[in-house]
Design an enzyme around this catalytic site. Structure first.
Site, mmCIF file in Angstrom:
data_model
loop_
_atom_site.group_PDB
_atom_site.id
_atom_site.type_symbol
_atom_site.label_atom_id
_atom_site.label_comp_id
_atom_site.label_asym_id
_atom_site.label_seq_id
_atom_site.Cartn_x
_atom_site.Cartn_y
_atom_site.Cartn_z
ATOM 1 N N ASP A 183 0.819 -1.210 0.000
ATOM 2 C CA ASP A 183 0.000 0.000 0.000
ATOM 3 C C ASP A 183 0.849 1.254 0.000
ATOM 4 O OD1 ASP A 183 0.588 -0.110 2.761
ATOM 5 O OD2 ASP A 183 -1.131 -1.468 2.986
ATOM 6 N N LYS A 206 -4.887 3.564 -0.899
ATOM 7 C CA LYS A 206 -5.854 4.582 -1.320
ATOM 8 C C LYS A 206 -5.320 5.246 -2.589
ATOM 9 C CE LYS A 206 -7.383 6.826 2.357
ATOM 10 N NZ LYS A 206 -7.456 7.893 3.372
ATOM 11 N N MET A 208 -1.132 8.602 12.988
ATOM 12 C CA MET A 208 -2.413 9.021 12.398
ATOM 13 C C MET A 208 -3.081 10.092 13.263
ATOM 14 S SD MET A 208 -3.725 5.170 11.502
ATOM 15 C CE MET A 208 -3.138 4.442 13.011
#
Ligand code: SAH
Length: 454
Positions: free
Chosen positions: A248, A270, A382
Site C-alpha cells: 500500500d 488509497k 495518524m
C-alpha cells in the site's frame, strides 16, 4: 576470459605456503579449512602458526625457501614481502607444473585466489582478475549481506536428499518443481537456521508427501518507514523471492525497487480520490493467491504489527490453514525519532514510550490522564486530524502547555520535514505538515537541537 574458475579438492594434499606473516596466516586459514596437508616455510611466523603447529594442523619448516620444498606439492602460495623469494617460488612451481599463487602479484601467478562467500557446501567466488580487488571485495560484502547463513545447511540437506528425489520424481520438470519448493520454503529455512532437527525432518517429509502444486504461503513483511536501508535483511530476501507483492501507499518507491523484477505487484492502498481497498477484499486477495500456490508477500509500511492491521490479515488465513510468517520492520516512531535526533527514552527525561493511535474514538478521561504523565514520551500515529483534541486533552489532564512537541513528516525519506514547538501550539504545527506524519511529545524532543544529524 582471463582465468577459468575452478574449485579444487585439496583434502589431504600437500600444499606449500611460503611466508609466516599476517597475510600468510589468512591464506593458511583457508588452506586448513579446505583440509590441505599444509607445509609452511618461513623463518619467523606469527603466534597463530605456532599454535597450529602445536595442534598438529600443519608442518613448520623454519628455513630459507629452496625449490626442492615444492616437490610432491599440488599447490604453492608465496606470501612473503620479499619479491625475490616470491619470484623463486613462482619459477620453482612453474618448472614443476605446480599451480602457484603469488600474493599481490597476479602477473607472476598461475592461479589467483578469489574473494569467497562461504556457505559450505555452497561456495561463491568473486574475482576481478586482479584488476579491481576492492570492487571484488565490495561485491563480496554485498553478497554476504543478502545470502542467509542457513544456505549452506540447505545445500547440505539437498545433497542428502538428491538420490531420494531422483527416485521419487523421474520427470525432470517435477524434480525441478520439488527443488524450487524446497529452496524457497521459509519455515524449513527457519528450522535449519535454528538447528531444529525434528522440525527439518518433519517439514522435509511433508514436502515429499504433499502434492507438488500445493498451497503457497503468506509472509507479512515490514518495509520500514521509507529509507530502503532500513529494510531488514530478511525482509529483502522475502521480497526478492515473492511471486506476488501486495502493498500500500506507505511503502516507499525505494523499497518497491528492490522487489524481484518478475514478481506481480498489487496495490491495495488509497488512490487519489478513491477509497482504500476494503480490508475484507485484501484478506480475500491474500487467500486466493496463496491457495493458487503462490508465495505472497504482504508488504506494509513500518512494522506490520504496529497499527498495521497485520494481525487481522493473518487471522483471515487461519481457517484455510495457509502457512504464514511475519518479518518485523522499523516502525515510524523509531525511524522518525532516529532521523530527527530525538531519543525516545533518556535516563533524565523519559522512562517509557507510548505508541498511540490518534485515530481511536473518544478515549476515556482515564486514558488521557495515563498519557499526560511526566517522564514518558508519546508518539501519535495518524494523529494530524486529531491534533486539537490531543492538545486540549493533554493540557486538561495536567501536561505542561510548554511540553516540547515535534511533528515528523515523511520520516527517514529525503523529503523528511520536522516542525516543533510547545504543546499549546500543536494545532498550528499540525497545519504545517501533511500525512504521513507522527507527533512526538515529551521532554526528549528538546534534545533535537543538539542531536539533529539528518
Ligand atoms: N505500521 C506502520 C504504521 C501504520 S499507521 C508503522 O509501524 O510505522 C500509519 C501512520 O504511521 C501514519 O499516519 C503516520 O502517523 C505514521 N507513519 C508511517 N510512516 C511514516 C513516515 N515515513 N513518517 C512519518 N509518519 C509515518
Amino acid at each position: 576470459m582471463d582465468y577459468l574458475p575452478l574449485f579444487c579438492q585439496l583434502r589431504g594434499k600437500a600444499c606449500l605456503l611460503v611466508g609466516g606473516g599476517e597475510v600468510a596466516e589468512r591464506k593458511a586459514r583457508l588452506l586448513l579449512d579446505a583440509g590441505a596437508d599444509l607445509r609452511v616455510c618461513a623463518r619467523t611466523v606469527t603466534p597463530q602458526f605456532l599454535h597450529w603447529q602445536h595442534a598438529g594442523k600443519l608442518t613448520l619448516i623454519q628455513t630459507a625457501f629452496v625449490p626442492a620444498l615444492l616437490d610432491n606439492c599440488w599447490l604453492a602460495i608465496a606470501a612473503t614481502n620479499d619479491e625475490n623469494v616470491n619470484q623463486q617460488v613462482s619459477s620453482g612451481a612453474n618448472a614443476r607444473r605446480i599451480f602457484c599463487n603469488i600474493v599481490d602479484t597476479p602477473a607472476q601467478a598461475s592461479v589467483i585466489m578469489p574473494s569467497i562467500i562461504d556457505r559450505s557446501p555452497l561456495m561463491i567466488a568473486v574475482s576481478s582478475g586482479g584488476r579491481a580487488p576492492v570492487l571484488a571485495r565490495l561485491l563480496r560484502e554485498k553478497l554476504e549481506a543478502i545470502l542467509p547463513q542457513h544456505l549452506g545447511k540447505l545445500a547440505a540437506l539437498a545433497g542428502l536428499l538428491r538420490q531420494r528425489v531422483k527416485t521419487c520424481y523421474t520427470d525432470p520438470h517435477l524434480r525441478r518443481r520439488f527443488w524450487e519448493k524446497l529452496f524457497s520454503h521459509d519455515r524449513l529455512a527457519q528450522a535449519l537456521a535454528s538447528r531444529d532437527e525434528v522440525g527439518v525432518s518433519q517439514l522435509t517429509e511433508q514436502l515429499f508427501n504433499e502434492p507438488l502444486e500445493h498451497r503457497g504461503e503468506v509472509v507479512l513483511v515490514g518495509a520500514g518507514p521509507g529509507d530502503a536501508g532500513l529494510l531488514t535483511l530478511k525482509g529483502l530476501q522475502q521480497i526478492q523471492q515473492a511471486d506476488i507483492v501486495v502493498y500500500d501507499r506507505l511503502v516507499s518507491d525505494e523499497v518497491m525497487n528492490l522487489i524481484r523484477r518478475d514478481a506481480e505487484r498489487l496495490f491495495v492502498g488509497k488512490r487519489a480520490g478513491h477509497h482504500c481497498v476494503p480490508q475484507e477484499e485484501i484478506n480475500q486477495l491474500l487467500r486466493q493467491h496463496a491457495l493458487r500456490g503462490k508465495r505472497v508477500v504482504r508488504l506494509k509500511g513500518g512494522d506490520p504489527f504496529i497499527f498495521g492491521r497485520g494481525a487481522e490479515e493473518l487471522e483471515a488465513l487461519l481457517d484455510t490453514r495457509i502457512p504464514f510468517s511475519v518479518v518485523p520492520g522499523i516502525t515510524a516512531a523509531s525511524g522518525c525519532a532516529a532521523y530527527s535526533g530525538i531519543p525516545l527514552t533518556h535516563r533524565d527525561y523519559a522512562h517509557s514510550v507510548r505508541l498511540v493511535t490518534g485515530h481511536e474514538q473518544h478515549p476515556t478521561s482515564q486514558a488521557w490522564s495515563t498519557l499526560a504523565t511526566e517522564q514518558q514520551t508519546l508518539v501519535f500515529y495518524m494523529g494530524l486530524s486529531h491534533a486539537a483534541e490531543i492538545q486540549s486533552q493533554l493540557i486538561t489532564h495536567g501536561m505542561s502547555a510548554d511540553m516540547p512537541v515535534a511533528l515528523v513528516e515523511n520520516g527517514t525519506s529525503p523529503r523528511q520535514r520536522v516542525v516543533s514547538g510547545p504543546l499549546h501550539q500543536l494545532v498550528n504545527l499540525a497545519a504545517q505538515v501533511t500525512s504521513p506524519s507522527v507527533i512526538i511529545i515529551g521532554r526528549v524532543v528538546a534534545l533535537r537541537t543538539k542531536l539533529q544529524w539528518f
